[in-house]
Design a protein around this motif. Structure first.
Motif, PDB file in Angstrom:
ATOM      1  N   PRO A 441       0.824  -1.220   0.000  1.00 43.80           N
ATOM      2  CA  PRO A 441       0.000   0.000   0.000  1.00 43.80           C
ATOM      3  C   PRO A 441       0.856   1.268   0.000  1.00 43.80           C
ATOM      4  O   PRO A 441       0.600   2.211  -0.760  1.00 43.80           O
ATOM      5  CB  PRO A 441      -0.810  -0.144   1.298  1.00 43.80           C
ATOM      6  CG  PRO A 441      -0.927  -1.634   1.493  1.00 43.80           C
ATOM      7  CD  PRO A 441       0.387  -2.188   1.027  1.00 43.80           C
ATOM      8  N   LYS A 442       1.913   1.261   0.789  1.00 47.52           N
ATOM      9  CA  LYS A 442       2.779   2.441   0.857  1.00 47.52           C
ATOM     10  C   LYS A 442       3.527   2.627  -0.477  1.00 47.52           C
ATOM     11  O   LYS A 442       3.702   3.749  -0.961  1.00 47.52           O
ATOM     12  CB  LYS A 442       3.766   2.269   2.015  1.00 47.52           C
ATOM     13  CG  LYS A 442       4.498   3.500   2.354  1.00 47.52           C
ATOM     14  CD  LYS A 442       5.191   3.412   3.705  1.00 47.52           C
ATOM     15  CE  LYS A 442       6.189   4.531   3.832  1.00 47.52           C
ATOM     16  NZ  LYS A 442       7.380   4.326   2.992  1.00 47.52           N
ATOM     17  N   LYS A 443       3.931   1.532  -1.058  1.00 52.56           N
ATOM     18  CA  LYS A 443       4.681   1.626  -2.323  1.00 52.56           C
ATOM     19  C   LYS A 443       3.785   2.127  -3.464  1.00 52.56           C
ATOM     20  O   LYS A 443       4.247   2.833  -4.347  1.00 52.56           O
ATOM     21  CB  LYS A 443       5.323   0.277  -2.661  1.00 52.56           C
ATOM     22  CG  LYS A 443       6.414  -0.070  -1.656  1.00 52.56           C
ATOM     23  CD  LYS A 443       7.248  -1.254  -2.047  1.00 52.56           C
ATOM     24  CE  LYS A 443       8.333  -1.451  -0.974  1.00 52.56           C
ATOM     25  NZ  LYS A 443       9.276  -2.502  -1.294  1.00 52.56           N
ATOM     26  N   ILE A 444       2.511   1.743  -3.431  1.00 49.90           N
ATOM     27  CA  ILE A 444       1.595   2.264  -4.470  1.00 49.90           C
ATOM     28  C   ILE A 444       1.473   3.777  -4.300  1.00 49.90           C
ATOM     29  O   ILE A 444       1.505   4.539  -5.266  1.00 49.90           O
ATOM     30  CB  ILE A 444       0.209   1.578  -4.393  1.00 49.90           C
ATOM     31  CG1 ILE A 444       0.353   0.090  -4.689  1.00 49.90           C
ATOM     32  CG2 ILE A 444      -0.775   2.230  -5.373  1.00 49.90           C
ATOM     33  CD1 ILE A 444      -0.927  -0.728  -4.544  1.00 49.90           C
ATOM     34  N   ASP A 445       1.371   4.207  -3.060  1.00 53.98           N
ATOM     35  CA  ASP A 445       1.313   5.648  -2.777  1.00 53.98           C
ATOM     36  C   ASP A 445       2.507   6.382  -3.372  1.00 53.98           C
ATOM     37  O   ASP A 445       2.378   7.497  -3.879  1.00 53.98           O
ATOM     38  CB  ASP A 445       1.317   5.867  -1.249  1.00 53.98           C
ATOM     39  CG  ASP A 445      -0.054   6.304  -0.774  1.00 53.98           C
ATOM     40  OD1 ASP A 445      -0.773   6.923  -1.567  1.00 53.98           O
ATOM     41  OD2 ASP A 445      -0.389   6.013   0.389  1.00 53.98           O
ATOM     42  N   GLU A 446       3.679   5.767  -3.299  1.00 56.12           N
ATOM     43  CA  GLU A 446       4.895   6.424  -3.824  1.00 56.12           C
ATOM     44  C   GLU A 446       4.787   6.655  -5.334  1.00 56.12           C
ATOM     45  O   GLU A 446       5.313   7.629  -5.857  1.00 56.12           O
ATOM     46  CB  GLU A 446       6.138   5.577  -3.511  1.00 56.12           C
ATOM     47  CG  GLU A 446       6.506   5.600  -2.031  1.00 56.12           C
ATOM     48  CD  GLU A 446       7.544   4.542  -1.673  1.00 56.12           C
ATOM     49  OE1 GLU A 446       8.309   4.113  -2.555  1.00 56.12           O
ATOM     50  OE2 GLU A 446       7.565   4.138  -0.482  1.00 56.12           O
ATOM     51  N   ILE A 447       4.079   5.750  -6.024  1.00 51.66           N
ATOM     52  CA  ILE A 447       3.949   5.907  -7.490  1.00 51.66           C
ATOM     53  C   ILE A 447       3.170   7.189  -7.808  1.00 51.66           C
ATOM     54  O   ILE A 447       3.457   7.885  -8.781  1.00 51.66           O
ATOM     55  CB  ILE A 447       3.245   4.677  -8.111  1.00 51.66           C
ATOM     56  CG1 ILE A 447       4.085   3.433  -7.860  1.00 51.66           C
ATOM     57  CG2 ILE A 447       3.003   4.872  -9.610  1.00 51.66           C
ATOM     58  CD1 ILE A 447       3.411   2.128  -8.254  1.00 51.66           C
ATOM     59  N   PHE A 448       2.198   7.513  -6.954  1.00 48.77           N
ATOM     60  CA  PHE A 448       1.376   8.701  -7.215  1.00 48.77           C
ATOM     61  C   PHE A 448       2.225   9.984  -7.203  1.00 48.77           C
ATOM     62  O   PHE A 448       1.852  10.983  -7.801  1.00 48.77           O
ATOM     63  CB  PHE A 448       0.244   8.815  -6.188  1.00 48.77           C
ATOM     64  CG  PHE A 448      -0.722   7.650  -6.235  1.00 48.77           C
ATOM     65  CD1 PHE A 448      -1.059   7.072  -7.441  1.00 48.77           C
ATOM     66  CD2 PHE A 448      -1.287   7.129  -5.072  1.00 48.77           C
ATOM     67  CE1 PHE A 448      -1.944   5.992  -7.502  1.00 48.77           C
ATOM     68  CE2 PHE A 448      -2.170   6.059  -5.122  1.00 48.77           C
ATOM     69  CZ  PHE A 448      -2.493   5.489  -6.339  1.00 48.77           C
ATOM     70  N   GLU A 449       3.376   9.924  -6.513  1.00 46.18           N
ATOM     71  CA  GLU A 449       4.240  11.119  -6.481  1.00 46.18           C
ATOM     72  C   GLU A 449       4.779  11.446  -7.878  1.00 46.18           C
ATOM     73  O   GLU A 449       5.210  12.552  -8.152  1.00 46.18           O
ATOM     74  CB  GLU A 449       5.409  10.904  -5.505  1.00 46.18           C
ATOM     75  CG  GLU A 449       4.939  10.921  -4.056  1.00 46.18           C
ATOM     76  CD  GLU A 449       5.970  10.348  -3.101  1.00 46.18           C
ATOM     77  OE1 GLU A 449       7.174  10.333  -3.450  1.00 46.18           O
ATOM     78  OE2 GLU A 449       5.554   9.915  -2.001  1.00 46.18           O
ATOM     79  N   ASP A 450       4.764  10.450  -8.763  1.00 45.30           N
ATOM     80  CA  ASP A 450       5.271  10.658 -10.123  1.00 45.30           C
ATOM     81  C   ASP A 450       4.128  11.037 -11.087  1.00 45.30           C
ATOM     82  O   ASP A 450       4.281  10.992 -12.306  1.00 45.30           O
ATOM     83  CB  ASP A 450       5.938   9.352 -10.589  1.00 45.30           C
ATOM     84  CG  ASP A 450       6.921   9.565 -11.733  1.00 45.30           C
ATOM     85  OD1 ASP A 450       7.411  10.702 -11.881  1.00 45.30           O
ATOM     86  OD2 ASP A 450       7.170   8.609 -12.483  1.00 45.30           O
TER      87      ASP A 450
END
Ligand code: M6R
Length: 609
Positions: A441-450
């Motif tokens: 879940p946290k890693k998916i969130d990181e994708i949104f930063e891009d």
């Protein structure tokens, strides 16, 4: 994902306010609805299966003459849609509505039954009402709620009433949304602002681990630790529709952004990392049969079919069970070889897809063990399969499936560990997979930063009429899903293909006007994928590469545009790699001015052959 509403105030029409609120929250769930209103210290509860209009028919004069109440529109997670499973749930003088999942409800229920509590539903939510009731023997309402919070684990927004303290309403939030509307005549609280804005534009957003005590005149927010908390009131600038979408322009975008919680909800309470085990309550009855199965056949359609393909790689590599994936629409028109040592798994968001249902019926007929991975609780596929696992992703409104897909993949990971550990998967491997799954879940969130970069790339490639989506091994199905998404939403012709297979024919299509999106995470087939990129570049084709963070500089030498995803286990990369592809499709569709939530010629649930 259910919808909850509460009202307390000086107005005499709590019933009316609550019904209106439920109608606006119906998009969050609509299999049953219920309401509990108070008049003095007397409560009255009404429940109905189906939409809010069914409830409305029952409530009669209690629309008015009531100054306080709670209401719920349900999207079933534990227990099928029925009157007894509809909220509010009650125990003694306690009544409550709940949105979320109580992870440890089974163990709490067993303890409470031993103390003499009698349960009337199959839900996880009812346990909270009994717990508060139990603590109310020696405490006031507020103390009893605080005590119950010490015991429950999971995600919850709760709104609660006690007939012993009829001038008080208590609400709590932990990992499920809850917003307070501060109106002139009282307080409306709801799962989202769409049920509030017709009363007031003044709102307070609760944070996790906060509890609110309301009286008709005022409210006080406390932390779960009991400290008072000052909350700033904010002014809403949304209209009704924007509020349902929580400010996102489309449901599809909202649902893409809901994926961290969809994955978290799919695995919530189902992982015992220290033992490397997946705990799947829905499979308990067939656990022994599953130990004996020798083969798996997955039947599904569209996006759910792509999820099945990823499942095939996982189940064969880590559970060691030969697995095939079939388009459900083809399955019964050939002679499928199924016996009692074959498990046939239907994957379906809606649980109503006619082709998938027909395939499951055919498999049953041939003596196979049928299982469902289904999002809609109580749907036909869920009912007709021998056992199954629910997604718990909440309703998906956008026609293009997004959060249901990542949630299906999460369940397939759990199933792989479940079946693998029944066989020869080691404890270490079970732990490794589950602890990494927990981080997704946290890693998916990181994708949104891009997001800006992804939008830029989408805008750049929207002008092309055709595209390739290429991937290998675990990411070949993601190439297919990425192509399906861009076809559905932006009407760009796209082919999802195995990157290694492309040179056997389709490469003839490549020229400067035929770009390719290539899944190139740093995995066991990375070098081979680089070769495919080179083959495309040599023929003048443009390349968008999806790669692992840290590899951007290297891959830039080969690709025209790059999107990074976080590092994870190879088998889990599909859960991350698909997210930029969903966003690419979304932004391309928006750029072309299409209705991305309702693409032409498509239906959310295909219930015809
Ligand atoms: O409800 P289901 O998962 O059974 O639906 C299957 C397909 O119809 C569905 O995935 C469809 O392909 C979506 N529009 C994909 O975005």
């Amino acid at each position: 994902m259910c919808g909850i509403v509460g009202y307390i105030g000086k107005d005499n029409n709590a019933g009316e306010v609550l019904l209106e609120g439920l109608k606006r929250l119906e998009y969050r769930g609509y299999d049953s609805a219920g309401i509990c209103v108070m008049s003095g210290n007397k409560s009255k509860t009404f429940k109905a299966v189906g939409k809010v209009v069914e409830l409305e028919k029952k409530i009669g004069k209690y629309r008015t003459d009531t100054t306080m109440g709670i209401a719920h529109t349900r999207w079933a997670t534990h227990g099928k849609p029925s009157v007894k499973n509809a909220h509010p749930h009650s125990s003694g003088k306690i009544h409550l509505v709940h949105n979320g999942i109580i992870e440890n409800y089974q163990e709490l229920k067993e303890k409470l039954i031993k103390k003499g509590h009698k349960f009337s539903s199959e839900t996880d939510s009812e346990v909270v009402a009994h717990l508060i009731d139990e603590y109310s023997n020696k405490n006031d309402f507020e103390q009893a709620v605080f005590a119950a919070l010490q015991d429950i684990r999971g995600a919850y927004a709760l709104v609660m009433l006690s007939e012993d303290e009829p001038e008080k309403m208590i609400a709590v939030r932990n990992s499920s949304p809850l917003v307070i509307g501060v109106a002139d005549d009282g307080f409306v609280l709801a799962s989202d602002a769409s049920a509030i804005i017709q009363h007031t534009d003044k709102v307070v957003y609760l944070d996790d681990e906060e509890l609110v005590i309301f009286t008709p005149e005022t409210y006080k927010v406390k932390t779960f630790a009991g400290r008072n908390k000052y909350k700033k009131e904010q002014t809403l600038e949304w209209n009704d529709e924007q509020a349902q979408k929580e400010g996102y322009k489309h449901f599809m975008l909202k649902e893409i952004f809901e994926q961290p919680s969809a994955v978290a909800d799919a695995i919530r309470g189902r992982i015992i990392v220290k033992d490397g085990l997946a705990k799947l309550g829905g499979l308990v009855d067939v656990e022994d049969k599953l130990r004996d199965i020798k083969r798996i056949v997955i039947v599904s359609c569209g996006t759910s079919y792509c999820a099945g393909l990823v499942g095939e790689y996982m189940l064969e590599e880590y559970a060691g069970i030969p697995t095939e994936v079939e388009y459900a629409s083809e399955f019964r028109y050939r002679k499928p070889l199924i016996d009692k040592k074959t498990a046939v798994i239907a994957i379906s968001q809606s649980g109503e897809t006619a082709d998938t249902l027909a395939a499951i019926r055919e498999a049953k007929n041939k003596g196979g063990l049928t299982l469902g991975i289904v999002n809609a609780v109580g749907s036909t596929i869920a009912r007709e399969t021998d056992a199954g696992i629910y997604n718990h992703a909440g309703p998906e409104v956008g026609v293009a499936s997004t959060k249901a897909f990542t949630s299906q993949l999460s369940i397939l990971v759990l199933l792989t560990v479940f079946l693998g550990r029944q066989r020869d998967m080691s404890l270490t491997m079970g732990k490794k997979i589950l602890s990494e799954l927990n981080k997704l879940p946290k890693k998916i969130d990181e994708i949104f930063e891009d997001g800006k970069n992804i939008k830029r790339i989408a805008n750049k490639y929207t002008k092309y009429e055709s595209m390739f989506y290429l991937g290998r091994k675990y990411n070949f199905p993601i190439a297919m899903e990425g192509a399906l998404k861009i076809k559905e939403i932006s009407y760009i012709h796209a082919e999802g293909y195995p990157s290694g297979e492309m040179k056997h024919g389709p490469i003839a299509l490549i020229d400067k006007d035929f770009p390719s999106v290539i899944l190139a995470p740093k995995d066991s087939v990375y070098d081979k994928t680089l070769s495919a990129i080179e083959e495309i570049k040599a023929r003048g084709g443009k390349v968008v590469a999806i790669t692992t963070v840290g590899n951007e500089e290297k891959i830039k030498k080969h690709a025209n545009d790059v999107i990074e995803i976080p590092k994870t286990l190879e088998m889990l990369t599909p859960l991350l790699a698909v997210v930029p592809l969903q966003l690419l499709a979304y932004y391309a569709g928006v750029k072309k001015g299409f209705d991305v939530d309702k693409p032409r010629n498509l239906a959310k649930s295909v219930t015809v052959e």
